[in-house]
Design an enzyme around this catalytic site. Structure first.
Site, short mmCIF file in Angstrom:
data_model
loop_
_atom_site.label_atom_id
_atom_site.label_comp_id
_atom_site.label_asym_id
_atom_site.label_seq_id
_atom_site.Cartn_x
_atom_site.Cartn_y
_atom_site.Cartn_z
N CYS A 50 0.79 -1.06 0.04
CA CYS A 50 -0.02 0.21 0.13
C CYS A 50 0.87 1.16 -0.19
O CYS A 50 0.21 2.14 -0.42
CB CYS A 50 -0.88 0.31 1.05
SG CYS A 50 -0.07 -0.09 2.56
N GLN A 114 5.90 -5.41 9.49
CA GLN A 114 5.02 -6.44 8.00
C GLN A 114 5.52 -6.36 6.70
O GLN A 114 5.63 -7.39 5.79
CB GLN A 114 3.83 -5.37 8.24
CG GLN A 114 2.59 -5.60 9.26
CD GLN A 114 2.75 -5.20 10.26
OE1 GLN A 114 3.25 -4.06 10.41
NE2 GLN A 114 3.33 -5.86 11.19
#
Length: 421
Positions: A50, A114
């Protein structure tokens, strides 16, 4: 032999651009094969999250220009859209960049973990597509080791901060007490799971998980409780939600303005906190214009995240030192490969020369020529051919009167050895 990296991230491009160049996981294998073939790359891998889209590749000097053209065409962008926000790294700079990204040193939330999982996904996609070679494969493996070392040897991961955690922090500014709130999570991936865990720690126990497949949603509710639904059931469940967190890989928005207008009516305009962590966006931007809805995208979380960066700055300095050292270590391995290739090429050249002269000599002997004469001629030809290029180089070398190069040439040719011993 060198690696390059080109890309855009949250620092160089707004979400409007990032969502246009994002790669759908369902089609990334085909995209990898296409870009390798059409751009003529030796190796290639794509990291698409993202907050960034990066291409790691090995090719000739003009490869990155062809790659930019391919990305522009593939994503149907204006010719100058990428030029304004694209960065290019080559050689050692590219190697350090890949390692910094994997360690979370280039993330919106400094040190967030992440990205390492996303980097591993990029590696696996490229392996499955068959677009990895020896260089990129080794770079990924080395990078994973470096990221693990940074996590172990520094405090960069000591506090649980991430984009998901930043969303929780922001929600507490809207709602003073989260314990009676109902959270609706759209998607069932790692980002949503992390958000659910953070909200649970803040007392949010009433949850609904909406996902394309019910099985994935149920897997999440088994961890945190709550109810799993399909995306088609969103209109019935949306009015129940005080908090909405969405992160899917959908190429089109899932939540529209019409759905939210109807949901607000049923809620009697009770405020809703919504966070869209997806790129491309899951929630239409127009939703943010509605009264009583507080909609935030990943870019809106930057101010919250900036506060966390300060706490990790010291650990980041230590991590940067580790990355710099390990990048040098990787370059040493690359140099050793180049040395091996040089030796291999030289041996192949000499063996080809030997085989050619040997076959010629055997034919001469079979035709009845004197074996002794043939051997003398073969030895003479071999000696002349093997000495031809070194002799030309030595003549040019001595004319330049570079004593250091002369000494190196003597070492190379074994002229400093005392054969009498």
């Amino acid at each position: 032999m060198s690696v390059s990296a080109i890309g855009i991230n949250h620092k160089t491009a707004p979400v409007e651009i990032r969502e246009k160049v994002a790669f759908d996981p369902a089609s990334i294998l085909e995209a990898l094969r296409l870009v390798q073939s059409e751009v003529k790359l030796d190796e290639v891998a794509v990291l698409s999250t993202c907050n960034r889209m990066e291409v790691y590749f090995r090719g000739d000097e003009s490869a990155h220009q062809r790659l930019v053209q391919w990305l522009t065409k593939h994503h149907m962008l204006d010719d100058s859209a990428l030029d304004r926000c694209l960065y290019v790294h080559q050689g050692e700079e590219a190697i350090q960049h890949v390692m910094r990204v994997a360690c979370g040193l280039d993330s919106m939330v400094l040190g967030e973990p992440q990205i390492l999982g996303q980097m591993k996904d990029a590696y696996q996609f490229a392996r499955n597509a068959g677009t990895l070679g020896q260089l990129l494969d080794r770079l990924f493996q080395h990078t994973f080791s470096v990221a693990k070392k940074v996590r172990t040897d520094t405090e960069i991961g000591s506090s649980a901060v991430s984009v998901a955690y930043a969303a929780v922090s922001l929600s507490k500014k809207i709602f003073t007490d989260l314990s009676n709130m109902t959270a609706l999570y759209i998607g069932a991936g790692e980002t949503v799971e992390l958000a659910a865990r953070h909200f649970l720690n803040q007392g949010v126990k009433n949850i609904i998980v909406a996902n394309r497949t019910l099985e994935r949603g149920e897997a999440l509710t088994r961890q945190f409780g709550g109810k799993a639904i399909t995306l088609s059931e969103l209109p019935e469940s949306m009015p129940l939600a005080d908090i909405v967190v969405s992160s899917t890989a959908s190429p089109l928005p899932i939540v529209g303005k019409g759905l939210m207008e109807e949901s607000l009516k049923q809620r009697k305009h009770k405020p809703m906190f919504m966070v869209d962590l997806a790129v491309p966006r899951d929630i239409e931007p127009a939703v943010g214009q509605l009264n009583d809805i507080y909609l935030y995208t990943v870019d809106d979380l930057k101010d919250v995240i900036d506060e966390n960066i300060k706490a990790r700055s010291q650990a980041a300095e230590e991590a940067e030192d580790i990355v710099a050292y390990q990048a040098e270590h990787f370059l040493e391995w690359v140099s050793s490969l180049e040395s091996v290739d040089l030796v291999k090429d030289y041996r192949e050249q000499m063996n080809a020369l030997k085989e050619h002269e040997l076959q010629k000599a055997m034919l001469q002997i079979q035709s009845g020529e004197s074996a002794e004469l043939v051997l003398q001629q073969m030895a003479h030809r071999l000696t002349n051919k093997m000495m031809h290029h070194p002799t030309r180089y030595l003549r040019n070398l001595t004319q330049g009167k570079d004593t250091q190069l002369e000494q190196q040439a003597k070492e190379l040719l074994g002229l400093n050895k005392d054969d009498s011993k």
